[in-house]
Scaffold this active site. Structure first.
Site, short mmCIF file in Angstrom:
data_model
loop_
_atom_site.label_atom_id
_atom_site.label_comp_id
_atom_site.label_asym_id
_atom_site.label_seq_id
_atom_site.Cartn_x
_atom_site.Cartn_y
_atom_site.Cartn_z
N SER A 1 10.89 -13.54 -20.89
CA SER A 1 11.93 -13.20 -19.94
C SER A 1 12.05 -14.28 -18.86
CB SER A 1 11.63 -11.81 -19.35
OG SER A 1 12.70 -11.33 -18.60
N HIS B 1 15.55 -13.02 -23.52
CA HIS B 1 16.44 -11.87 -23.71
C HIS B 1 17.36 -11.76 -22.51
CE1 HIS B 1 13.43 -8.86 -21.60
NE2 HIS B 1 13.82 -9.84 -20.81
#
Length: 208
Positions: free
Chosen positions: A105, A130
């Site tokens: 992330s 993501h």
């Protein structure tokens, strides 16, 4: 005793001989003298403040010498990560990033945003990209406001990843629709890191 207190109690001390006698440091303070910063664990405002302060301190000490950030993080708060990102881009020293364990992330974005040619991963590390996560409850108008903010953040994060990886915005948008895990080698092929190595590189030793 909370987890943070337990972790602090386990931090080893290093004794160094100086002209004035012995001096004891915790291991992270000693490594900071060598321009090594550790970004470990979830990224929140407290973590961001620590990293930003260390970056600014090392820049003040020597604006010409590289800084190395070792990353092992599952990600965290987007705004906290962006505070670190902006500081990395703002300061004069080149910031080298090294993934140990995982960079997921916001951790992956910070890994990719290191100085060009100085982004590394150890062979068994994992990288995950993501889209930003969000959840909000309240009035419909407030939910709409937060939804638009998440979309704006997603667009900005995609732009940053595209800039640092060389991938197109369309590719980044598609590849971050869901959790996208990559091995160190795949992360290199994607442009998230520049090199995968299993032994310390001479240029990294010299830069630190």
């Amino acid at each position: 005793m909370d987890d943070v207190t337990k972790a602090l109690n386990l931090v080893p001390m290093v004794v160094e001989q100086t002209s004035r006698g012995e001096r004891a440091y915790d291991i992270y303070s000693r490594l900071l003298k060598e321009r090594l910063i550790f970004l470990v664990g979830p990224i929140d405002d407290y973590m961001a403040n620590l990293i930003v302060a260390q970056l600014l301190f090392l820049e003040a000490e020597n604006p010409e010498k590289d800084i190395n950030i070792y990353i092992n993080s599952p990600g965290g708060v987007v705004t906290a990560g962006m505070a670190i990102y902006d500081t990395m881009q703002y300061i004069k020293p080149a910031v080298s990033t090294i993934c140990v364990g995982q960079a997921a992330s916001m951790g992956a974005l910070l890994l990719a945003s290191g100085a060009s040619g100085k982004r590394y991963a150890l062979p068994n590390s994992r990288v995950m990209i993501h889209q930003p996560l969000g959840g909000f409850q309240g009035q419909a108008t407030d939910i709409d406001i937060h939804a638009r903010e998440i979309l704006a953040l997603r667009a900005r994060l995609n732009e940053i990843l595209a800039k640092h990886t060389g991938q197109s915005l369309e590719t980044i948008a598609h590849d971050t629709e869901r959790d996208n895990f990559k091995s160190a080698v795949d992360a290199q092929a994607y442009g998230l890191v520049d090199q995968v190595f299993g032994q310390r590189q001479e240029e990294l030793i010299q830069s630190s």
